[in-house]
Design a protein around this motif. Structure first.
Motif, PDB file in Angstrom:
ATOM      1  N   ILE A 147      32.586  -7.036  -4.796  1.00 39.10           N
ATOM      2  CA  ILE A 147      34.010  -7.166  -4.516  1.00 39.10           C
ATOM      3  C   ILE A 147      34.545  -5.818  -4.062  1.00 39.10           C
ATOM      4  O   ILE A 147      34.115  -4.766  -4.542  1.00 39.10           O
ATOM      5  N   GLN A 162      35.010  -9.308   0.245  1.00 39.70           N
ATOM      6  CA  GLN A 162      33.655  -9.393  -0.297  1.00 39.70           C
ATOM      7  C   GLN A 162      32.834  -8.220   0.221  1.00 39.70           C
ATOM      8  O   GLN A 162      32.973  -7.800   1.358  1.00 39.70           O
ATOM      9  N   ARG A 276      38.658 -12.811   0.434  1.00 36.17           N
ATOM     10  CA  ARG A 276      37.222 -13.068   0.285  1.00 36.17           C
ATOM     11  C   ARG A 276      36.879 -14.368   0.990  1.00 36.17           C
ATOM     12  O   ARG A 276      37.608 -15.355   0.863  1.00 36.17           O
TER      13      ARG A 276
END
Lengths: 574, 181
Positions: A147, A162, A276
């Motif tokens: 992350i 991500q 993400r």
């Protein structure tokens, strides 16, 4: 009048101000006297332990890249590689640095005036990296959790994205690897000297590299007792900018670093934007990366590379051979051009050898066995052999018309098309996690395209890198847009790739389009591209473009000759 | 400190640019010191030029032990003393030099007042015995410690400190209109 307390202050204000003309005149006189002195003094032993090893055509870019990299920690693909260290001392230093719980780097430029660029933190276990610029832009990456948090103070927002666990990467696992990768190409074209000294009571070793071919200097200072790098500084004149630039990185080793992005001063009321990839985008990235990481296992691949003429005729350029057996690997590029005017006169030409042996063959219709039968070290343009311990790299040195050889610890330079089949068949999407604040990539799935039925499209946009000094409207690296189309029904092979790079210093504006025209399966059922065509167009007055054709033959049940991964192996020895 | 050592190292390895940076960094301080010691800007430039030429020529054997600023200040002071000894001159101040003195005055009126004050101070410094002038200027302009000034003047630290204090007292007296000997 003047009180006693103010006398010292008043005296300190007495400054002598000199004109620019005086300044230049005095300095000019000093240099002139120095020239005369040096012209008449007996030749003295150079203070450096001079050692010129080989010339690298990428040295100049390496210096420029080093300046940029130290400041903005950009992954420059040309220099990526597994850990490759310039000298045993430096290798041990890097290992010592990795044992420290945290490392903190402060970076600054020195032209036109001292200008702090930012700070960088790294923790090795767990793998965490954080960076912060003077304008407040902050990044925090937790690689275990895959992350990444990026804070933009202009909008007071944290974007969550991500990242890829760097432990899964095959190369450039850390800034140290990048620093090592920068240093290593340069040392082959530099005069290296070392000196021990005492700075602020600390015993240090100063290692200085003066780059011969392009000029520029790199200075590393190491704390001898703790075996830790204290500073790294590069200095060079970038011709395009016509400026002398010094970039400096200062290292220190705190016990504890930032635990999260808020520890770096990001306000708690910052808006959160979670970008993400989810759903289809996340699945696509995961599948492509899985195929890339998996590769083809043990294999031998031949790539017959041609230039495509205006009437479509294929002119041989190179024959490339890629071999992999467990961790052992070698990549050989052989000259194949005949009468092009560009091939070295003295180098052996592999295609010519094949023609001599089999007069009826035509280009590019060689078989893998035919290539193997004519392979010769004398025909190499470039060669890398990893024997499990170190990598031997050989280049044909143009101008001197000879092959030079060097050895590096570890596995080096198996990166990119022509060196690994992984890069020929897929894309390493883990590059996205190596971006700096200037190159935060934006990903999106492309809408289904009826002209590309069955394919899944991915667009990656990386903004340009602005010049952090001098003309701030100028871009060092132009914005890049890549569009990839993968075939989920064929191991997510990359079948089409378009790239647009806008104008910057490195390189000039380009557009390219790569299309896989034919695919085949190995004996084990894996898909691979067997015919690729690439067009590149440059916005450059010197060079307009080129079209390349590649025919690929892949054998995933190879039989390797004994000792073929030994750098001293001789092909077809009798 | 670290930067100076890096610059010196680069100059030793042949980088003229490194020497240019050193010069640009310390030339102004050196000129100020020399001008205050000699009372003559033209001579000060010659002295500073000589110092940097000698410094550059000696680079092969040069090894920095303290601060580069302190080292250059010491060189300037030695060179200035040698010059005065040879010329057997009392340093003088030209009227026009007052215009060359930087000032932090914020208005034209303040500039005039400040320039006049600095000019008077300059004249007063030139009236000091050389050893006192040297102690005052080296300590306040070049940040030399009294131990370093003592070594330069070849006296004990106490004497160097005394010369500094006596110099300041004399300056205060002169500027306050009290003549003292």
């Amino acid at each position: 009048m003047r009180t006693a307390d103010n006398m010292e202050k008043l005296i300190k204000k007495l400054r002598y101000k000199t004109s620019v003309e005086t300044h230049d005149r005095v300095l000019g006189n000093v240099f002139q006297a120095l020239d005369e002195f040096e012209a008449h003094k007996p030749s003295a032993t150079a203070p450096n332990i001079g050692r010129t090893i080989m010339k690298s055509s990428i040295t100049k870019l390496a210096i420029a890249a080093a300046v940029i990299i130290i400041v903005v920690l950009i992954s420059i693909h040309q220099f990526a590689g597994s850990i490759d260290l310039a000298a045993p001392t430096f290798a041990q230093t890097i290992e010592a640095m990795k044992k420290m719980p945290w490392m903190h780097i402060t970076m600054e430029f020195d032209v036109p005036q001292p200008n702090k660029i930012g700070s960088f933190w790294k923790c090795f276990d767990p793998p965490i990296e954080a960076s912060q610029d003077v304008d407040g832009k902050t990044k925090y990456c937790d690689y275990n959790k895959e992350i990444m948090y990026v804070y933009n103070p202009e909008v007071n927002a944290i974007t969550i994205g991500q990242t890829i666990n760097k432990e899964n990467l095959g190369w450039a696992k850390s800034p140290f690897d990048m620093i090592s990768a920068i240093i290593d190409p340069m040392r082959y074209d530099s005069k290296i000297s070392r000196e021990e000294a005492k700075i602020d009571g600390v015993d240090v070793e100063i290692m200085h590299m003066h780059i011969i071919s392009g000029g520029g200097d790199v200075t590393l200072i190491r704390d001898i007792k703790r075996n830790l790098l204290i500073s790294m500084e590069t200095e060079d004149t970038l011709p395009q900018m016509n400026k002398r630039i010094t970039a400096k990185a200062i290292f220190d080793y705190p016990q504890q670093g930032p635990r999260n992005i808020y520890d770096l001063g990001v306000p708690k009321n910052a808006k959160i934007i979670d970008q993400r990839p989810r759903g289809d985008l996340k699945n696509l990235i995961a599948n492509v990366q899985h195929q890339f990481n998996k590769g083809y296992g043990d294999h031998i691949a031949a790539v017959l590379e041609s230039g495509v003429g205006k009437n479509g005729t294929l002119k041989p350029y190179f024959i490339r051979m890629m071999r992999k057996y467990g961790q052992l690997q070698r990549a050989d590029t052989y000259f194949a051009a005949i009468n092009s005017g560009t091939e070295p006169k003295s180098a052996v030409n592999l295609y010519e050898k094949a023609k001599n042996k089999w007069p009826d063959i035509t280009w590019p219709n060689l078989t893998l066995e035919q290539v193997k039968k004519v392979e010769s070290n004398e025909a190499i343009e470039q060669q890398q052999i990893f024997n499990g311990k170190d990598t031997t790299i050989r280049y044909y040195k143009a101008g001197e018309e000879k092959i030079t050889s060097n050895r590096h610890p570890g596995k080096v330079g198996f990166y990119g098309e022509g060196r690994t089949m992984n890069w020929t068949s897929w894309v390493d999407l883990s590059v996205l996690s190596r971006g700096s604040r200037y190159r935060e990539p934006k990903l999106k799935l492309l809408s289904p395209d009826p002209k590309r039925e069955g394919l899944v499209g991915l667009e990656i946009y990386e903004p340009g890198i602005k010049n952090p000094i001098g003309n701030k409207g100028e871009k060092i690296i132009g914005a890049t847009t890549d569009r990839y189309w993968f075939d989920p029904s064929r191991d997510y092979l990359l079948l089409e790739h378009e790239q647009e790079m806008e104008k910057g210093r490195f390189p000039s504006e380009t557009k390219s389009r790569t299309v896989t025209l034919e695919v085949k399966q190995t004996s084990t059922g894996q898909w691979y591209p067997s015919h690729i065509r690439q067009e590149r167009r440059f916005n450059n007055e010197h060079y307009l473009g080129q079209t390349t054709d590649k025919r690929i033959i892949l054998d995933t049940e190879p039989v390797f000759e004994k000792n073929i991964f030994d750098p001293n192996y001789i092909f077809n020895a009798k | 400190m670290l930067e100076d050592r890096l610059l010196l190292w680069r100059f030793k390895c042949g980088s003229r640019d490194a020497f240019r940076v050193i010069y640009e960094k310390y030339a102004a301080d050196s000129l100020t010191l020399a001008a205050n010691l000699l009372g003559d800007s033209s001579t000060a430039e010659d002295v500073v030029q000589d110092v940097f030429i000698s410094f550059a020529k000696s680079m092969d054997k040069f090894h920095l032990r303290g601060s580069l600023k302190g080292y250059l200040a010491t060189c300037v002071a030695n060179r200035a003393r040698d010059y005065l000894r040879k010329k057997k001159r009392r340093p003088t101040v030209s009227v026009n030099e007052a215009e060359q003195m930087t000032s932090d005055a914020k208005s034209p009126v303040q500039l005039v007042i400040r320039t006049e004050e600095l000019q008077k101070l300059k004249h007063a410094i030139a009236q000091l015995p050389y050893e006192q002038r040297e102690a005052v200027v080296l300590h306040l302009h070049s940040d030399l410690r009294f131990r370093q000034i003592a070594k330069l003047q070849r006296v004990c630290v106490k004497t160097a400190l005394s010369r500094y204090r006596y110099g300041l007292d004399k300056l205060r007296s002169m500027l306050n209109g009290e003549a003292k000997r």
